[in-house]
Write an enzyme that holds these catalytic residues in place. Structure first.
Site, PDB file in Angstrom:
ATOM      1  CE1 TYR B  50      -4.158  -1.935   0.897  1.00 16.99           C
ATOM      2  CE2 TYR B  50      -2.469  -3.441   1.688  1.00 16.99           C
ATOM      3  CZ  TYR B  50      -3.759  -3.202   1.300  1.00 16.99           C
ATOM      4  OH  TYR B  50      -4.682  -4.219   1.313  1.00 16.99           O
ATOM      5  CD  GLU B  51      -0.736   5.729  -3.161  1.00 13.96           C
ATOM      6  OE1 GLU B  51      -1.912   5.666  -3.502  1.00 13.96           O
ATOM      7  OE2 GLU B  51       0.126   6.351  -3.788  1.00 13.96           O
ATOM      8  CB  SER B  52      -0.466   4.141   3.466  1.00 13.46           C
ATOM      9  OG  SER B  52      -0.648   2.731   3.498  1.00 13.46           O
ATOM     10  N   GLY B  53       2.677   3.019   2.870  1.00 15.00           N
ATOM     11  CA  GLY B  53       3.943   2.626   3.483  1.00 15.00           C
ATOM     12  C   GLY B  53       3.969   1.217   4.039  1.00 15.00           C
ATOM     13  N   GLY B 130      -1.396   8.774  -6.124  1.00 16.83           N
ATOM     14  CA  GLY B 130      -0.246   8.026  -6.625  1.00 16.83           C
ATOM     15  C   GLY B 130      -0.443   7.446  -8.014  1.00 16.83           C
TER      16      GLY B 130
END
Lengths: 330, 254, 330, 254
Positions: B50-53, B130
């Site tokens: 997930y691009e949240s990290g 993103g």
């Protein structure tokens, strides 16, 4: 062509006053949210209340609304409910952002009203992709004049945002896009815990909080818990913000609701879903602000008004990290 | 179990498209359900990013947002966004990215920014988030979107995330590391992209859908595969997992 | 002009085979040091055994010496004793580095002999500052064609290293130095703990290990302890290397001696000081290699030969981190 | 306690130079002892930063290396080197950096790379390490080195770390964020730099040392302050801490 807008300072940041002001680690910087916002956020400032979904400091945003700050340049990857509220309240003149939505729900209606209909007033947009915004913060934190990224190629964004530029790769790989540093006047960081000097620790999503803090001229740390320096020193790899860059420390439990604090309380998805209805009309939104922001003295009253049933619903079970041994060397 | 909705078929088709994927960049909404279904069926070892990290999430519930706390607890790794975006995505480590879109053209270019003029938009959409970097950097991109003439347009109002641009070699000239869109998964069938012209063509239909149904909802004259495949309907197993574990509220059945 | 040397691959890394080879997280990649080095390190490779003072994998370096690998391009900020030994043993044809000393003690005599007197053979040098090396790894890890830094200005280093170049700041700030990406063929990471798939956790100094690993084509993880995946998942913020990029996992307790593993054993400063004498002559150094490397089958024998008194001396007291609550959300 | 060595005087002088410093980049060897002495005397709140990645260290022993484990346990923060070098050093947050050198010229330029030709060196020295960026980016640089004609040379064989380059405005034209060398602390006295020409001048002498002693060990004709200060000898308190806590082995007394 204006290449540095509000929020962009000179490419070589010199921070003499900062060091002399903030340097003494043992000095307590504890203050109230009211005082921190009054002293450190000024009309016209660029402000970053960051946190990717996690640790968004709504308590600070609400205090800014209450103090009727004006003409702010609001910086955030995802403006989220907090900037929707601040825009509706008339605090902002401009957004620097990369995703303008209520995640998983739909639009941010107040910001759309400002952009599409100039209600309550016009709102300027400066738009990037997530990676573009992250790169602006990295450049700001690193004291770099620009930051190279492989995104933007083939997109129309560079056409509408002249701050997205290109440089030639001196190793023969063609051109690469770059963005300039972002230096917010103030960055507000919400953390699970900090000591009184401002050394802060975060676990769970860290987002771009570290970069936003180091990039800024001034930093406010807001924490769920204020702990003894010894707690910080017991696990130095967990520290993300050093007192060195912190101007004020605010103890504000539950200050991130309806965002969340990993291990402390859950994201309040019901509030995020309800916001879609509340915010559809400017009038109902303003009524909500009257009730939940203007009508309250601060976060403590908000927590009480929300009621224990909500906090009970949002309370997670336990999932402990385990601990590691740093070793005692003498 | 023989009755299923178009949404369910779409999710099942998306999950099946992950059969050979190892690492997937998960978006919220339909892609999220598809990735979770794939992890429970065709790709048990699928690593969710997930691009949240978050790397290697094992969500215990279906999150509303890609930053939900249930993605963090029990994940393999959690890291600052600069690290995930640069060392994973830009480094070229991600197999598959999922994207949706408000507008798509025949070359798989996507618009999620504005309807109308950028400076005076009729509708202000969320923007890239993103999406632009996912479109450029994931090895393959799967697009999920429902068919409609408002979505499948001749010309985008704004290119947020490049597909094959004007087709042919145009994308290769960009020098980005991903190969571009692999498929467009809709509620009636699946498009793929011609290897030379890079224009999308209808490659398969869901049971009960016709070429005419699709053409009616696409603004340009469709290209169609020589041998149009008919997709196997959702199996009982797929539907059971979908309905009992992933969509108990039945939102995909509405 | 050769702009990419050994260790530099194309600016746009495409790693299809890597993903298909390493992607399955649950697969165990446990193997012996002997097999890992035999399979993954080839003559002529560029190799990075990183770790800033902390977690330098001497066990891997010694195995490379034992297997008589040749013509390696050795990359490290501080070549340290490990590369001094590998150079003396004739493994290397080139060093990419930024500090050529025995920290706090003096020179690295074997490397000086190679440079000044071509003993046992000539050694090519490619030299940066620490920040320059770090930036090369960052560019490699990030898939960037170059990385901008504000160092090098006014120094003679760019004059002697044509890979250090300049680009023009497109925002009007003048020129800025850049370095190209470094992509080692193999990076060897020593960690306190990892699971069998290669997910690794480190505490204490992390140095540039993360960047060196992501920059590489192949990665070997060596760990003091192999733990269950559940230990890793209990504290995901502690994870620095994901299985995704790991080719082999080696369980090698005490594998970093005379470097150290925070919380496990101390840095053996006596060995670092003694090296100054041992390494002053090529012959005494070779005798040391005979006794401590060629004469042993692997790290287990080294640990035994070193003896329990040394390990007792190097054992630290306890200093526990405390633990944090991630919360259970369902 | 009246007898002390030149090395002890040099360390004491270096520690006193940190009286107004808040954040110092600590090097190994003499600077390390000086910083620890300063923390115990003139600058109790001095934050020690090590380029290995440590902020706010409280070393329980004198480390041999800047990556010693005693710097980590009990520190305020430990971080990857990219973060420390970029967000602290390059961002301009560090007050003072300490550097030593094998050669120094009258403008405070330093050579720690080679004696002789770079390609065919007579002596291969360690190289920059972090010295070049410390010289460029710390607000002030303190140089500690013993006097000798081999060290204080007319012309460096190699510029590893720039001081004021050829003097005057040359350094400002570089555009780096640090102000350059503030002082050179030797075993006989202290040099400072002229505000205009940027050439170093002898500003103070340790008790018992003469201008001639210094000139004998410097290759160029010395410039000397109009009012040459005589440094106060080490106090009893300074010597007690130095000898009992920081140098129990008496290496500074040899």
């Amino acid at each position: 062509m204006p290449c540095f807008e509000v929020g962009d300072s000179s490419p070589i940041p010199s921070l003499p006053e900062r060091i002399s002001r903030k340097g003494d680690p043992p000095v307590s910087k504890l203050t109230s949210m009211r005082e921190a916002i009054a002293e450190l956020v000024h009309d016209g400032d660029s402000v970053a209340i960051e946190g990717f979904t996690h640790l968004i400091c709504f308590a600070a945003g609400h205090e800014i609304i209450r103090q009727r700050k004006r003409d702010l340049v609001l910086c955030r990857l995802t403006p989220d409910l907090i900037y929707d509220q601040m825009v509706a309240a008339g605090c902002a003149r401009k957004l620097i952002f990369s995703y303008l939505g209520n995640p998983g729900v739909g639009s941010l209606h107040a910001i759309r009203r400002a952009v599409e209909k100039e209600v309550p007033k016009p709102l300027e947009l400066e738009e990037y992709t997530h990676f573009g915004m992250v790169a602006r913060y990295i450049a700001g934190a690193a004291g770099l004049p620009f930051y190279p990224v492989r995104t933007f190629a083939g997109s129309d964004l560079p056409r509408v945002n002249p701050l997205i530029r290109q440089v030639e790769d001196p190793y023969g790989g063609g051109t690469v896009f770059v963005v300039p540093p972002l230096h917010p006047d103030v960055t507000i960081i919400h953390a699970q815990r900090a000591d009184a000097a401002g050394n802060a620790q975060i676990w769970g999503l860290i987002g771009v909080q570290v970069e936003a803090a180091f990039a800024a001229q001034r930093v406010i740390v807001v924490a769920e818990e204020i702990v003894d320096e010894a707690i910080i020193r017991a696990d130095p790899n967990r520290t993300v913000i050093p007192a060195l860059i912190v101007d004020a420390v605010v103890h504000e439990p539950f200050g991130a609701h309806p965002s969340y604090a990993q291990g402390y309380y859950d994201r309040d998805t019901e509030t995020y879903i309800a916001w879609d209805t509340i915010s559809r009309e400017h009038e109902t939104l303003m009524q909500w602000l009257d009730e939940w922001v203007y009508g309250l003295s601060g976060r403590a009253e908000y927590v009480e008004k929300l009621g224990s049933q909500v906090w009970q619903r949002l309370k997670p079970g336990d999932a402990w990290s385990g601990q590691v041994n740093y070793g005692r060397y003498c | 179990m023989n009755d299923y909705t178009a949404s369910e078929m779409m999710i099942v088709a998306a999950a099946r498209a992950l059969a050979d994927a190892k690492v997937v960049f998960v978006g919220i909404g339909l892609p999220n359900i598809a990735c979770n279904l794939a992890q429970r069926t065709v790709a048990p070892h699928l690593a969710l990013i997930y691009e949240s990290g978050v790397y290697g999430a094992r969500p215990s519930r279906l999150p509303l947002s890609i930053g939900d706390p249930c993605l963090v607890s029990g994940a393999i790794g959690v890291m600052p966004m600069p690290q995930l975006l640069q060392y994973y995505l830009q480094r070229g480590l991600i197999d598959v990215g999922f994207l949706g879109s408000a507008q798509i053209d025949r070359y798989g270019n996507l618009n999620t920014t504005v309807i109308g003029d950028y400076r005076r938009p009729k509708v202000r959409l969320p923007g890239s988030g993103g999406a632009c970097e996912i479109a450029l950097m994931c090895r393959r991109v799967l697009i999920i979107t429902r068919l409609s003439r408002r979505t499948f347009v001749e010309r985008l109002d704004f290119v947020t995330s490049p597909g094959f641009l004007e087709g042919g070699e145009a994308r290769i000239r960009l020098g980005c590391c991903g190969e571009g869109p692999a498929a467009v998964i809709t509620d009636m069938g699946i498009f793929r992209f011609d290897n030379v012209t890079r224009e999308m063509f209808l490659a398969s239909l869901y049971p009960g859908c016709t070429v005419e149904d699709v053409q009616e909802r696409v603004s340009w004259p469709l290209r169609i595969a020589d041998e149009l495949e008919i997709i196997t309907p959702p199996t009982e197993g797929e539907l059971r997992i979908l309905r009992q574990e992933l969509d108990p509220a039945g939102r995909l059945r509405m």
